[in-house]
Design a protein around this motif. Structure first.
Motif, PDB file in Angstrom:
ATOM      1  N   LEU A 157     -13.484  44.441  22.844  1.00  0.00           N
ATOM      2  CA  LEU A 157     -12.360  43.668  23.384  1.00  0.00           C
ATOM      3  C   LEU A 157     -11.626  42.925  22.274  1.00  0.00           C
ATOM      4  CD1 LEU A 157     -13.779  42.177  26.710  1.00  0.00           C
ATOM      5  CD2 LEU A 157     -11.876  43.788  26.483  1.00  0.00           C
ATOM      6  N   TRP A 160      -9.511  45.370  20.266  1.00  0.00           N
ATOM      7  CA  TRP A 160      -8.342  45.821  21.032  1.00  0.00           C
ATOM      8  C   TRP A 160      -7.262  44.743  21.127  1.00  0.00           C
ATOM      9  CZ3 TRP A 160      -8.157  45.470  26.980  1.00  0.00           C
ATOM     10  CH2 TRP A 160      -6.917  45.902  27.445  1.00  0.00           C
ATOM     11  N   LEU A 161      -7.662  43.499  21.397  1.00  0.00           N
ATOM     12  CA  LEU A 161      -6.692  42.443  21.664  1.00  0.00           C
ATOM     13  C   LEU A 161      -6.264  41.686  20.416  1.00  0.00           C
ATOM     14  CD1 LEU A 161      -8.296  40.995  24.925  1.00  0.00           C
ATOM     15  CD2 LEU A 161      -6.394  42.613  24.729  1.00  0.00           C
ATOM     16  N   THR A 165      -5.682  44.012  14.070  1.00  0.00           N
ATOM     17  CA  THR A 165      -6.082  45.421  14.066  1.00  0.00           C
ATOM     18  C   THR A 165      -4.862  46.286  13.792  1.00  0.00           C
ATOM     19  OG1 THR A 165      -7.837  44.969  15.674  1.00  0.00           O
ATOM     20  CG2 THR A 165      -7.195  47.250  15.375  1.00  0.00           C
ATOM     21  N   ARG A 171      -7.562  50.752  17.888  1.00  0.00           N
ATOM     22  CA  ARG A 171      -7.218  49.928  19.046  1.00  0.00           C
ATOM     23  C   ARG A 171      -7.364  50.716  20.350  1.00  0.00           C
ATOM     24  NH1 ARG A 171      -2.634  48.765  17.554  1.00  0.00           N
ATOM     25  NH2 ARG A 171      -3.043  46.769  16.568  1.00  0.00           N
ATOM     26  N   GLU A 172      -6.956  51.980  20.339  1.00  0.00           N
ATOM     27  CA  GLU A 172      -7.066  52.800  21.546  1.00  0.00           C
ATOM     28  C   GLU A 172      -8.537  53.049  21.901  1.00  0.00           C
ATOM     29  OE1 GLU A 172      -5.056  54.892  24.668  1.00  0.00           O
ATOM     30  OE2 GLU A 172      -4.384  53.486  23.110  1.00  0.00           O
ATOM     31  N   ALA A 174     -11.106  51.216  21.029  1.00  0.00           N
ATOM     32  CA  ALA A 174     -11.722  49.952  21.427  1.00  0.00           C
ATOM     33  C   ALA A 174     -11.369  49.600  22.874  1.00  0.00           C
ATOM     34  CB  ALA A 174     -11.283  48.834  20.485  1.00  0.00           C
ATOM     35  N   LYS A 175     -10.136  49.876  23.284  1.00  0.00           N
ATOM     36  CA  LYS A 175      -9.725  49.546  24.650  1.00  0.00           C
ATOM     37  C   LYS A 175     -10.551  50.313  25.681  1.00  0.00           C
ATOM     38  CE  LYS A 175      -5.944  51.322  26.267  1.00  0.00           C
ATOM     39  NZ  LYS A 175      -4.507  51.594  26.551  1.00  0.00           N
ATOM     40  N   TRP A 176     -10.594  51.634  25.530  1.00  0.00           N
ATOM     41  CA  TRP A 176     -11.276  52.434  26.545  1.00  0.00           C
ATOM     42  C   TRP A 176     -12.791  52.269  26.480  1.00  0.00           C
ATOM     43  CZ3 TRP A 176      -8.373  53.563  30.290  1.00  0.00           C
ATOM     44  CH2 TRP A 176      -7.025  53.870  30.094  1.00  0.00           C
ATOM     45  N   ALA A 178     -14.315  49.531  25.610  1.00  0.00           N
ATOM     46  CA  ALA A 178     -14.602  48.223  26.196  1.00  0.00           C
ATOM     47  C   ALA A 178     -14.630  48.313  27.718  1.00  0.00           C
ATOM     48  CB  ALA A 178     -13.561  47.203  25.739  1.00  0.00           C
ATOM     49  N   PHE A 179     -13.656  49.018  28.299  1.00  0.00           N
ATOM     50  CA  PHE A 179     -13.671  49.216  29.749  1.00  0.00           C
ATOM     51  C   PHE A 179     -14.935  49.950  30.193  1.00  0.00           C
ATOM     52  CE2 PHE A 179      -8.758  49.149  29.884  1.00  0.00           C
ATOM     53  CZ  PHE A 179      -8.784  47.771  30.006  1.00  0.00           C
TER      54      PHE A 179
END
Length: 239
Positions: A157, A160-161, A165, A171-172, A174-176, A178-179
């Motif tokens: 998270l 991503w945030l 970064t 970043r992409e 890390a986002k998915w 993290a979900f």
């Protein structure tokens, strides 16, 4: 004025004509008022131009601005003087940490207890780290689940945030991830509480299979995200 006028008369006699004010100013280095007074005196003395005499070439003096005439300032300078200075941007208010800590403490206790309980139901428990070398050194492997899964979710998270970064791929990912990590965490909590409410002492094999693979999945995801952060070939500048 009295000392300068004879010199001007001799120069006008050689010139053969009454000069202009600017030529008098340039020739004798005088200001506009004195040049006008000399020109008026010459005009009164010579109402008609004298006969032409032998002339010699005289360079045309460069026009100089009248020192008595004030020039208007440039438009940019006027606007700069009239336009008021912009108000400084106020410093952003710092984020207070104590509300986040207050929210995180009960969640940490509940998540920790759920993962440790699920680990015990799926075969995680005390193990000897150095068998044959230090038999008394033991470690409860059930705590690896909350540390690995939830710590990775928080790390992903942040990647991503965070505005620091620069890699779009990192970043992409890390986002998915993290979900996915948060989703696995919620599924694990649901599974544990359902089995605890039903007094189940051994988890079903599908749950045991999934939970036993979580440490390997966390290791692979963390290593992949670290490599993406280190790779700056696809870095993009963030505003």
């Amino acid at each position: 004025m009295a000392a300068l006028l004879p010199r001007v008369r001799a120069w006008v006699a050689d010139l053969g004509a009454v000069p202009s004010r600017n030529r008098i100013m340039a020739e004798f280095k005088v200001g506009a008022p004195k040049a006008r007074a000399i020109l008026a005196a010459l005009t009164d003395e010579n109402p008609t131009p004298p006969p032409p005499r032998a002339l010699h070439a005289v360079p045309e003096p460069t026009s100089e601005p009248d020192p008595e005439v004030e020039t208007e300032p440039a438009a940019e300078e006027t606007e700069a003087q009239v336009t008021p200075a912009a108000d400084p941007v106020p410093n952003p208010e710092p984020v207070r940490v104590w509300p986040v800590v207050l929210l995180a403490l009960p969640a940490f206790v509940a998540i920790w207890g759920g993962w440790v309980g699920l680990g015990r139901l799926t075969g995680f428990g005390p193990i000897q780290l150095l068998p044959g070398i230090w038999d008394d050194l033991s470690f409860n492997s059930a705590i690896t689940l909350p540390i690995g899964v939830e710590a990775y979710a928080a790390f992903a998270l942040r990647v991503w945030l965070s505005g620091s970064t620069r890699s779009g791929r990192a970043r992409e990912f890390a986002k998915w991830s993290a979900f996915a990590s948060l989703g696995l965490g919620m599924a694990g909590q649901i599974a544990y509480h359902l089995m605890a409410a039903a007094a189940v002492t051994i988890a079903p094999w599908p749950i045991t299979t999934l939970v036993s693979c979580l440490p390997v999945v966390v290791l692979g995801s963390g290593a992949a995200l670290a490599h993406l952060l280190a790779n700056t070939s696809d870095a993009e500048v963030t505003a």
